[in-house]
Design a protein around this motif. Sequence first.
Motif, mmCIF file in Angstrom:
data_model
loop_
_atom_site.group_PDB
_atom_site.id
_atom_site.type_symbol
_atom_site.label_atom_id
_atom_site.label_comp_id
_atom_site.label_asym_id
_atom_site.label_seq_id
_atom_site.Cartn_x
_atom_site.Cartn_y
_atom_site.Cartn_z
ATOM 1 N N SER A 20 0.850 -1.196 0.000
ATOM 2 C CA SER A 20 0.000 0.000 0.000
ATOM 3 C C SER A 20 0.882 1.241 0.000
ATOM 4 C CB SER A 20 -0.915 0.018 1.235
ATOM 5 O OG SER A 20 -0.134 0.220 2.409
ATOM 6 N N LEU A 21 0.290 2.357 -0.333
ATOM 7 C CA LEU A 21 1.017 3.629 -0.292
ATOM 8 C C LEU A 21 1.474 3.934 1.132
ATOM 9 C CD1 LEU A 21 1.992 6.106 -1.864
ATOM 10 C CD2 LEU A 21 -0.254 7.134 -1.493
ATOM 11 N N GLU A 22 0.618 3.611 2.106
ATOM 12 C CA GLU A 22 0.958 3.848 3.513
ATOM 13 C C GLU A 22 2.160 3.005 3.932
ATOM 14 O OE1 GLU A 22 -2.187 2.990 2.438
ATOM 15 O OE2 GLU A 22 -2.940 5.058 2.492
ATOM 16 N N ALA A 23 2.187 1.735 3.496
ATOM 17 C CA ALA A 23 3.316 0.855 3.816
ATOM 18 C C ALA A 23 4.599 1.388 3.184
ATOM 19 C CB ALA A 23 3.034 -0.572 3.348
ATOM 20 N N TRP A 24 4.491 1.928 1.979
ATOM 21 C CA TRP A 24 5.651 2.531 1.307
ATOM 22 C C TRP A 24 6.178 3.700 2.128
ATOM 23 C CZ3 TRP A 24 9.270 2.087 -2.297
ATOM 24 C CH2 TRP A 24 9.938 3.231 -2.706
ATOM 25 N N ASP A 25 5.294 4.624 2.469
ATOM 26 C CA ASP A 25 5.712 5.804 3.228
ATOM 27 C C ASP A 25 6.343 5.406 4.561
ATOM 28 O OD1 ASP A 25 4.913 7.579 1.234
ATOM 29 O OD2 ASP A 25 2.914 7.872 2.104
ATOM 30 N N LEU A 26 5.752 4.428 5.244
ATOM 31 C CA LEU A 26 6.278 3.971 6.529
ATOM 32 C C LEU A 26 7.658 3.334 6.356
ATOM 33 C CD1 LEU A 26 5.834 3.525 9.564
ATOM 34 C CD2 LEU A 26 4.745 1.345 8.987
ATOM 35 N N SER A 27 7.821 2.482 5.367
ATOM 36 C CA SER A 27 9.109 1.813 5.135
ATOM 37 C C SER A 27 10.209 2.812 4.800
ATOM 38 C CB SER A 27 8.989 0.792 3.995
ATOM 39 O OG SER A 27 8.132 -0.256 4.357
ATOM 40 N N VAL A 28 9.891 3.771 3.948
ATOM 41 C CA VAL A 28 10.886 4.779 3.567
ATOM 42 C C VAL A 28 11.240 5.652 4.773
ATOM 43 C CG1 VAL A 28 11.298 6.812 2.110
ATOM 44 C CG2 VAL A 28 10.270 4.754 1.126
ATOM 45 N N THR A 29 10.240 6.040 5.550
ATOM 46 C CA THR A 29 10.481 6.872 6.735
ATOM 47 C C THR A 29 11.346 6.133 7.757
ATOM 48 O OG1 THR A 29 8.406 8.046 6.417
ATOM 49 C CG2 THR A 29 9.366 8.135 8.616
ATOM 50 N N GLU A 30 11.020 4.872 8.012
ATOM 51 C CA GLU A 30 11.805 4.088 8.980
ATOM 52 C C GLU A 30 13.251 3.934 8.531
ATOM 53 O OE1 GLU A 30 9.760 0.381 9.560
ATOM 54 O OE2 GLU A 30 8.294 1.274 10.934
ATOM 55 N N ALA A 31 13.465 3.599 7.268
ATOM 56 C CA ALA A 31 14.826 3.429 6.758
ATOM 57 C C ALA A 31 15.596 4.742 6.815
ATOM 58 C CB ALA A 31 14.792 2.886 5.329
ATOM 59 N N THR A 32 14.921 5.845 6.481
ATOM 60 C CA THR A 32 15.560 7.159 6.518
ATOM 61 C C THR A 32 15.946 7.512 7.953
ATOM 62 O OG1 THR A 32 14.339 7.875 4.560
ATOM 63 C CG2 THR A 32 15.247 9.606 5.969
ATOM 64 N N ASN A 33 15.058 7.260 8.886
ATOM 65 C CA ASN A 33 15.338 7.559 10.299
ATOM 66 C C ASN A 33 16.502 6.734 10.836
ATOM 67 O OD1 ASN A 33 13.277 9.435 10.342
ATOM 68 N ND2 ASN A 33 11.803 8.066 11.324
ATOM 69 N N GLN A 34 16.672 5.525 10.307
ATOM 70 C CA GLN A 34 17.774 4.648 10.731
ATOM 71 C C GLN A 34 19.046 4.909 9.939
ATOM 72 O OE1 GLN A 34 16.175 0.721 10.194
ATOM 73 N NE2 GLN A 34 14.626 0.976 11.790
ATOM 74 N N GLY A 35 18.985 5.783 8.951
ATOM 75 C CA GLY A 35 20.145 6.056 8.110
ATOM 76 C C GLY A 35 20.451 4.935 7.134
ATOM 77 N N SER A 36 19.463 4.071 6.880
ATOM 78 C CA SER A 36 19.675 2.925 5.985
ATOM 79 C C SER A 36 19.384 3.296 4.538
ATOM 80 C CB SER A 36 18.740 1.770 6.360
ATOM 81 O OG SER A 36 19.010 1.313 7.647
ATOM 82 N N PRO A 37 20.257 2.885 3.631
ATOM 83 C CA PRO A 37 19.920 3.001 2.211
ATOM 84 C C PRO A 37 18.766 2.047 1.910
ATOM 85 C CG PRO A 37 22.237 2.382 2.528
ATOM 86 C CD PRO A 37 21.579 2.317 3.847
ATOM 87 N N ILE A 38 18.062 2.302 0.824
ATOM 88 C CA ILE A 38 16.927 1.484 0.413
ATOM 89 C C ILE A 38 17.162 1.025 -1.023
ATOM 90 C CG2 ILE A 38 14.427 1.429 0.043
ATOM 91 C CD1 ILE A 38 14.281 3.939 1.895
ATOM 92 N N VAL A 39 16.893 -0.256 -1.278
ATOM 93 C CA VAL A 39 16.911 -0.779 -2.641
ATOM 94 C C VAL A 39 15.502 -1.301 -2.910
ATOM 95 C CG1 VAL A 39 17.913 -2.427 -4.250
ATOM 96 C CG2 VAL A 39 19.349 -1.387 -2.495
ATOM 97 N N VAL A 40 14.916 -0.858 -4.020
ATOM 98 C CA VAL A 40 13.541 -1.217 -4.347
ATOM 99 C C VAL A 40 13.500 -1.967 -5.677
ATOM 100 C CG1 VAL A 40 11.178 -0.368 -4.576
ATOM 101 C CG2 VAL A 40 12.853 0.991 -3.307
#
Length: 128
Positions: A20-40
Amino acid sequence: MEVQVDEEPVHKSRVVKVDSLEAWDLSVTEATNQGSPIVVHFTASWCMPSVAMNPFFEELASSYPDVQFLTVDVDEVQEVATRLDIKAMPTFLVMKEGAQVDKVVGANPEEIRKRIDGSVQSIRISLA
């Protein structure tokens, strides 16, 4: 008579399926807050090259424990694909702090690994 069954360890995927869009926003926010790069991995169930990349993407996720790996089915979460201007499958994005830093279109495992290596290394250096 008892029968013993040897249970194999359950392999827990490190790839998070965004549904869902909400799950996307939450995942990106959590990774950003942890300083983690994201691969999609943007995929579609009808796209055989994209489906064929799933085991490779799982392997990548196991190789980079400090990176958040997400998979998005473009037919299930069209809003995310539209927001990021995804036009073809498979498409792989590398993101830092919620912004795209690299993009690979197509099923090219060697190029994807090379780009992730380069992007993750530069992100780690900038976070140090």
